[in-house]
Design a protein around this motif. Sequence first.
Motif, PDB file in Angstrom:
ATOM      1  N   THR A  99       0.863  -0.967  -0.064  1.00  0.00           N
ATOM      2  CA  THR A  99      -0.273  -0.084  -0.183  1.00  0.00           C
ATOM      3  C   THR A  99       0.239   1.591  -0.229  1.00  0.00           C
ATOM      4  OG1 THR A  99      -1.806  -0.854   0.797  1.00  0.00           O
ATOM      5  CG2 THR A  99      -1.241   1.393   1.167  1.00  0.00           C
ATOM      6  N   ARG A 103       0.562   3.133  -2.865  1.00  0.00           N
ATOM      7  CA  ARG A 103      -0.199   5.348  -2.861  1.00  0.00           C
ATOM      8  C   ARG A 103       0.580   6.057  -3.330  1.00  0.00           C
ATOM      9  NH1 ARG A 103      -4.869   3.564  -5.761  1.00  0.00           N
ATOM     10  NH2 ARG A 103      -6.312   2.253  -4.313  1.00  0.00           N
ATOM     11  N   GLU A 172      -8.018   4.803  -7.281  1.00  0.00           N
ATOM     12  CA  GLU A 172      -7.926   6.300  -6.400  1.00  0.00           C
ATOM     13  C   GLU A 172      -9.159   6.607  -6.077  1.00  0.00           C
ATOM     14  OE1 GLU A 172      -4.648   8.814  -7.853  1.00  0.00           O
ATOM     15  OE2 GLU A 172      -3.522   7.177  -7.472  1.00  0.00           O
ATOM     16  N   GLU A 175     -11.101   5.262  -3.512  1.00  0.00           N
ATOM     17  CA  GLU A 175     -10.637   5.737  -1.955  1.00  0.00           C
ATOM     18  C   GLU A 175     -11.072   7.120  -1.882  1.00  0.00           C
ATOM     19  OE1 GLU A 175      -6.107   7.152   0.029  1.00  0.00           O
ATOM     20  OE2 GLU A 175      -5.981   5.729  -1.367  1.00  0.00           O
ATOM     21  N   GLU A 176     -10.970   8.433  -2.636  1.00  0.00           N
ATOM     22  CA  GLU A 176     -11.025   9.629  -2.510  1.00  0.00           C
ATOM     23  C   GLU A 176     -12.713  10.043  -2.217  1.00  0.00           C
ATOM     24  OE1 GLU A 176     -10.598  11.299  -6.157  1.00  0.00           O
ATOM     25  OE2 GLU A 176      -8.563  11.125  -6.406  1.00  0.00           O
ATOM     26  N   ALA A 178     -14.501   7.058  -0.343  1.00  0.00           N
ATOM     27  CA  ALA A 178     -14.051   6.717   1.261  1.00  0.00           C
ATOM     28  C   ALA A 178     -14.249   8.215   2.215  1.00  0.00           C
ATOM     29  CB  ALA A 178     -13.828   5.807   1.194  1.00  0.00           C
ATOM     30  N   PHE A 179     -13.092   9.209   1.907  1.00  0.00           N
ATOM     31  CA  PHE A 179     -12.345   9.897   2.171  1.00  0.00           C
ATOM     32  C   PHE A 179     -13.763  11.150   2.474  1.00  0.00           C
ATOM     33  CE2 PHE A 179      -8.097   9.211   1.389  1.00  0.00           C
ATOM     34  CZ  PHE A 179      -8.468   8.064   1.976  1.00  0.00           C
ATOM     35  N   ARG A 185      -8.168   7.469   7.032  1.00  0.00           N
ATOM     36  CA  ARG A 185      -7.264   6.348   6.567  1.00  0.00           C
ATOM     37  C   ARG A 185      -7.266   5.021   6.350  1.00  0.00           C
ATOM     38  NH1 ARG A 185      -3.395   7.555   2.358  1.00  0.00           N
ATOM     39  NH2 ARG A 185      -4.162   9.872   2.763  1.00  0.00           N
ATOM     40  N   PHE A 188     -10.709   3.122   5.983  1.00  0.00           N
ATOM     41  CA  PHE A 188     -10.396   2.787   4.405  1.00  0.00           C
ATOM     42  C   PHE A 188      -9.232   1.210   4.247  1.00  0.00           C
ATOM     43  CE2 PHE A 188      -7.959   2.930   0.313  1.00  0.00           C
ATOM     44  CZ  PHE A 188      -8.992   3.507  -0.394  1.00  0.00           C
ATOM     45  N   LEU A 189      -8.372   1.404   5.018  1.00  0.00           N
ATOM     46  CA  LEU A 189      -7.034   0.913   5.018  1.00  0.00           C
ATOM     47  C   LEU A 189      -8.154  -1.087   5.378  1.00  0.00           C
ATOM     48  CD1 LEU A 189      -4.417   0.416   3.989  1.00  0.00           C
ATOM     49  CD2 LEU A 189      -3.747   0.156   6.650  1.00  0.00           C
ATOM     50  N   LEU A 193     -10.225  -1.256   2.030  1.00  0.00           N
ATOM     51  CA  LEU A 193      -8.664  -1.412   0.755  1.00  0.00           C
ATOM     52  C   LEU A 193      -8.244  -3.332   0.991  1.00  0.00           C
ATOM     53  CD1 LEU A 193      -6.547  -1.232  -1.230  1.00  0.00           C
ATOM     54  CD2 LEU A 193      -4.794  -0.261   0.297  1.00  0.00           C
TER      55      LEU A 193
END
Length: 282
Positions: A99, A103, A172, A175-176, A178-179, A185, A188-189, A193
């Motif tokens: 990761t 990332r 990505e 991820e955006e 999720a934010f 973070r 999300f991890l 992910l």
Amino acid sequence: MSTVRAARIRRPRRLAAEATALVVAALVAFPLYWMVLSAVKPAGEVQSDEPRPWTLHPTLDSFRRVFEQQDFGRYFLNSLLVAGVVVVASALIAFLAATAVTRFRFRFRTSLLVMFLVAQMVPIEALTIPLFFLMRDVGALNSLVSLMLPHLAFSLPFAVWMLRGFVKAVPESLEEQAFIDGASRTRFLWQILFPLVFPGLVATSVFSFISTWNDFLFAKSFLISATENSTLPMALLVFFDTETPDWGGVMAASTVMTVPVLVFFVAVQRRLVSGLGGAVKD
């Protein structure tokens, strides 16, 4: 007509491919068959000058001699502990490392990936003596830690490289999103992910488990000399004699060693197939 003709042309090719696959599978499976067969053969047939691929008098005497070893249970538990720790630790560390190199943008990122690849190319035999002195200096000789650390180090390069593709395949934008929804973070991890790359973790875990479970070089030659910290491959030495090796016992012990690998493989086979295929589900 063209469709029917094309099907007729493809059918012989398909049959040839299937026949080739069966032949290859038989060649791969034959050593396993011979191992199990030798384990159940009487001693006279195992040592016969005319070996036959069958037996009419199967016996479990070889397995009895294996399980009657005084330290067999300790060897088994030690191997299970070492393999379990290496599998779990390598999976978690490789996931975090993959990761990070995928990332995040930082200096020497490419150099670090190349170093992982180069480390995988170094022969293990060339590192045994340096590892011996390293384990001695840290006070880990004759302990299970001296087996865990080298196998963890040798498993990580392959795991990081393989998981890097899985992490990179996750868009990505996910991820955006999720934010934007308020996920941290860390959340999300581990909650988004991690499940997506889990098939890759399973594939790397199989590699780590097999290489650690079957290790004999470190356990015998350099790092372990105390019986209470020996692993299962050491049980094979009991059946070797300079004059008359007990090949039935060797094959029986090898069969017992193979069973946990098969159980582990069957337990993760569905995830393993998708992991080797590089599948990532959104």
